[in-house]
Design an enzyme around this catalytic site. Sequence first.
Site, mmCIF file in Angstrom:
data_model
loop_
_atom_site.group_PDB
_atom_site.id
_atom_site.type_symbol
_atom_site.label_atom_id
_atom_site.label_comp_id
_atom_site.label_asym_id
_atom_site.label_seq_id
_atom_site.Cartn_x
_atom_site.Cartn_y
_atom_site.Cartn_z
ATOM 1 N N CYS A 97 -56.354 127.008 14.104
ATOM 2 C CA CYS A 97 -57.680 126.409 14.283
ATOM 3 C C CYS A 97 -58.073 126.255 15.741
ATOM 4 O O CYS A 97 -59.105 125.640 16.040
ATOM 5 C CB CYS A 97 -57.715 125.045 13.600
ATOM 6 S SG CYS A 97 -58.038 125.229 11.856
ATOM 7 N N ASP A 98 -57.255 126.743 16.654
ATOM 8 C CA ASP A 98 -57.545 126.592 18.072
ATOM 9 C C ASP A 98 -58.274 127.820 18.603
ATOM 10 O O ASP A 98 -57.841 128.951 18.365
ATOM 11 C CB ASP A 98 -56.222 126.404 18.820
ATOM 12 C CG ASP A 98 -56.435 126.037 20.272
ATOM 13 O OD1 ASP A 98 -57.586 126.081 20.737
ATOM 14 O OD2 ASP A 98 -55.444 125.710 20.937
#
Length: 377
Positions: A327-328
């Site tokens: 999710c980064d």
Amino acid sequence: MTQDQLKAIAAEHGTPVFIVDHEFIRQNYLSFKEHLPKVQAYYAVKANPAPEIVHTLYKVGASFDVASMPEFMLVYENIKHLPAKEQQDFIWDKIIYANTIKPIETLKALDRYKPLVTYDNIEELKKIQQHAPHSGLVLRLKVPNTGSMVELSSKFGCPPGEAVDLIDEAFKVGLDVEGLSFHVGSQCTNFENYIQALNLSANIMKESKDRGHEIKILDIGGGFPAAYDKNVKPIKTLARKLNAEINRLFPKEIQILAEPGRYIVATAAVAVSKIVGKAVRDEKTCYYINDGVYHTYSGVIFDHCKYPLKSFREGPTQICSVFGPTCDALDTISLAEELPDLEIGELLYSENIGAYSAASSTFFNGFPPAKVVHVNV
Ligand SMILES: Cc1ncc(COP(=O)(O)O)c(C=O)c1O
């Protein structure tokens, strides 16, 4: 490896998969030895610490550069069956602990093995004297790292002007400085760095001899460039320069060591991943794959390295982005990859990804590191 072989391995083991071809590891080690016949090659375990790789290199007669106690134990695993005397001889002759900064606990654990250890400052010298007085010392010099892909000289190495005093200091407290070492920076394509480092080392050795301390070992470190693309000059060109300069500057009896990491393993691995998502953002196709910079592609961040992505499908290409699965937003492998129009579920692969890749993979965001498959072991 052929595309068919890669697809077959991905089908059998799933993705993401990191495939290490040990034939390349042996070839790279042998080509290093062939071009630099006077140099004892200590494989820098940090580049890829897979026990299978350490074992293959052990079998072909390599020596080892370790930089932590767990790395030391990885090598030790291969010699623990030997009688005590042979173990000790192996450690003396074939292992260097090449991290200039060592925790006290590590020094205490190392002392009974009496290994070669590097240092580059007075505080470390005091620690070695107190906790590992049986070690043989190698002083690491700060040398130019100009143009190398990974710069190391801001963190390690004593300024050349302080070197002779640091050698003197070691002998004064009863330690034995056996060698000098340097590192020109990783993926060094500016061979002038090596030439300058050799000349600095020769001057320091002369000055040290004048003060009564003869240095027997020169460790020329790592930095030997992997053939990531056609612009990288071959090891043959570098070796010709190194051999000539070593012959010119040093006495015949000098023992020359090197610590190649990347050169041995970079070209020996391929990463295969699967497209798990696809979107068009700002008119650009974005592929989301199940491997990323927190995993096999960690070298994009830590190693400043690029790994072009290839597909198994032919056809007209367009510029795309390729992202990792987490999710980064930092998990971005490339914002400019030439790829054909691909579907979710199709595979991508990157070659020459054996060094500083799986070695720094994490479990971030719940995604485990890629499965490692060894071939031609
Ligand atoms: C002390 C030392 N030796 C050897 C190496 C291996 O260098 P390379 O992979 O450039 O050959 C490194 C890499 O960081 C290092 O720090």
